[in-house]
Motif scaffolding. Sequence first.
Motif, PDB file in Angstrom:
ATOM      1  N   GLY A   1       1.302  81.044  88.124  1.00 25.36           N
ATOM      2  CA  GLY A   1       2.266  81.296  87.059  1.00 25.36           C
ATOM      3  C   GLY A   1       2.306  80.176  86.035  1.00 25.36           C
ATOM      4  N   PRO A   2       3.049  80.380  84.952  1.00 19.47           N
ATOM      5  CA  PRO A   2       3.081  79.393  83.860  1.00 19.47           C
ATOM      6  C   PRO A   2       3.741  78.080  84.249  1.00 19.47           C
ATOM      7  N   LEU A   3       4.643  78.086  85.230  1.00 18.36           N
ATOM      8  CA  LEU A   3       5.251  76.844  85.698  1.00 18.36           C
ATOM      9  C   LEU A   3       4.552  76.382  86.963  1.00 18.36           C
ATOM     10  N   ARG A   4       4.152  75.120  86.979  1.00 17.74           N
ATOM     11  CA  ARG A   4       3.607  74.538  88.192  1.00 17.74           C
ATOM     12  C   ARG A   4       4.784  73.941  88.967  1.00 17.74           C
ATOM     13  N   LEU A   5       5.436  74.819  89.728  1.00 16.74           N
ATOM     14  CA  LEU A   5       6.685  74.436  90.370  1.00 16.74           C
ATOM     15  C   LEU A   5       6.506  73.256  91.318  1.00 16.74           C
ATOM     16  N   TRP A   6       5.427  73.276  92.094  1.00 15.48           N
ATOM     17  CA  TRP A   6       5.257  72.192  93.057  1.00 15.48           C
ATOM     18  C   TRP A   6       4.947  70.879  92.354  1.00 15.48           C
ATOM     19  N   ASP A   7       4.234  70.931  91.238  1.00 17.30           N
ATOM     20  CA  ASP A   7       3.989  69.708  90.480  1.00 17.30           C
ATOM     21  C   ASP A   7       5.312  69.066  90.073  1.00 17.30           C
ATOM     22  N   GLN A   8       6.266  69.898  89.599  1.00 18.26           N
ATOM     23  CA  GLN A   8       7.563  69.392  89.170  1.00 18.26           C
ATOM     24  C   GLN A   8       8.330  68.792  90.348  1.00 18.26           C
ATOM     25  N   VAL A   9       8.349  69.535  91.455  1.00 21.17           N
ATOM     26  CA  VAL A   9       9.074  69.073  92.633  1.00 21.17           C
ATOM     27  C   VAL A   9       8.438  67.812  93.208  1.00 21.17           C
ATOM     28  N   GLU A  10       7.141  67.822  93.294  1.00 21.01           N
ATOM     29  CA  GLU A  10       6.413  66.702  93.874  1.00 21.01           C
ATOM     30  C   GLU A  10       6.690  65.409  93.109  1.00 21.01           C
ATOM     31  N   SER A  11       6.639  65.470  91.786  1.00 17.93           N
ATOM     32  CA  SER A  11       6.880  64.266  90.973  1.00 17.93           C
ATOM     33  C   SER A  11       8.297  63.748  91.160  1.00 17.93           C
ATOM     34  N   SER A  12       9.258  64.673  91.256  1.00 16.36           N
ATOM     35  CA  SER A  12      10.644  64.249  91.437  1.00 16.36           C
ATOM     36  C   SER A  12      10.878  63.639  92.815  1.00 16.36           C
ATOM     37  N   ILE A  13      10.306  64.242  93.843  1.00 19.20           N
ATOM     38  CA  ILE A  13      10.454  63.690  95.185  1.00 19.20           C
ATOM     39  C   ILE A  13       9.808  62.313  95.268  1.00 19.20           C
ATOM     40  N   GLU A  14       8.669  62.140  94.635  1.00 20.85           N
ATOM     41  CA  GLU A  14       8.024  60.827  94.642  1.00 20.85           C
ATOM     42  C   GLU A  14       8.901  59.788  93.951  1.00 20.85           C
TER      43      GLU A  14
END
Length: 380
Positions: free
Chosen positions: A329-342
Amino acid sequence: MTTADALRAAMVEQLTADGVLTDPAWRAAASAVPRETFLPSFFREVPGSNPTGYEPVHEQDPGWLEAVYTNQTLVTQLDGRTRPDADGPGAVTGSPSSSSTLPSLVLRMWQQLEVDDGQRVLEIGTGTGYSTALGAHRLGSRSVTSIEYDPDVATRAAAAIGKTGYSPTLVVGDGLAGHAAGEPYDRLIATCSVRYVPQPWLFQVRPGGKILATLSGWSFGFGLALLTVTEPGCATGRFLPGYTSFMIARPHDRPPRQSITLMPGDERPTRIDPAAISDWTGGWVAQLAAPSAERLGAGGQQILIDFATGSQARTMPSPDGGWTVIQRGPLRLWDQVESSIEAWQREGSPHQEHFGITIDGDGQRVWLGSKDGPTWRLPV
């Protein structure tokens, strides 16, 4: 002393011993307000049921009064319409839509609001009316205004509050719009959760006044924030220690979800253990990163579904023992979550009390550590 009086006294004694009730004025309110008046019936979960079943419990049933004075949340409505009425069905299924929150949380929040004699309070979410009655006892009925979205819930709460002798201002309407007719207020307390702080609250509470509200979202992350209004429409504050959750305000609830079909997508190894977002604060940080998504799954196997775009992300074990994420999909949801968790983990994975919130002309922002730290925008 009646059985109800004895049970109420025992509950107050236990909450005092547990360090919940520290203010004598709120201890007096808890000792005076009969919770049983607000809970003539409620739903109890059927053990082992799947999907979760609920059976009604009425005041004539064995154990009813003891349950009322147990420190627990009692469900009083399912799916916005089903009540545990005496002539209703037996066990039913549904999603809880109204309840009487556990007394320890209600009383802890009233104390966290830092309200003083003579101050005027707007309560968002009358519910059963128990919390409203506590506030009316402590501050006087003329100082409390409470608004309830559901007319049926409001009618029952008004009757119960009247039986106990209190007469606060009770309003039926959208609590997210507040109650402008009674402003300005010194304090606002919300007994539902919201995705962001509604603008009317920020104008109806006077500068210097406080707002206590639980911020949540569609992934069921929760954080309790105490804000001070700095000027009309603006506020700043911090998230509080502990673990607080409430049903989300109905206008802020997620859209109806269709059946989920997991589709193929781009695959890569994850940089974080997906179980990090099963942590209380970790799940909340993930929600901040993907505010229009719902999180499903548990442990290392997580699923994110975005309501706005249909984007998906899911994690699955890798043959080498790590974890793989599949995104579509157009949003890379895990990329967003992953960066925030890091970003959160670099700060030592702190609890929410290390986070703050700022609301001004640039929007509503949650930040970690300081206003210059990692920042997330709320979905206003």
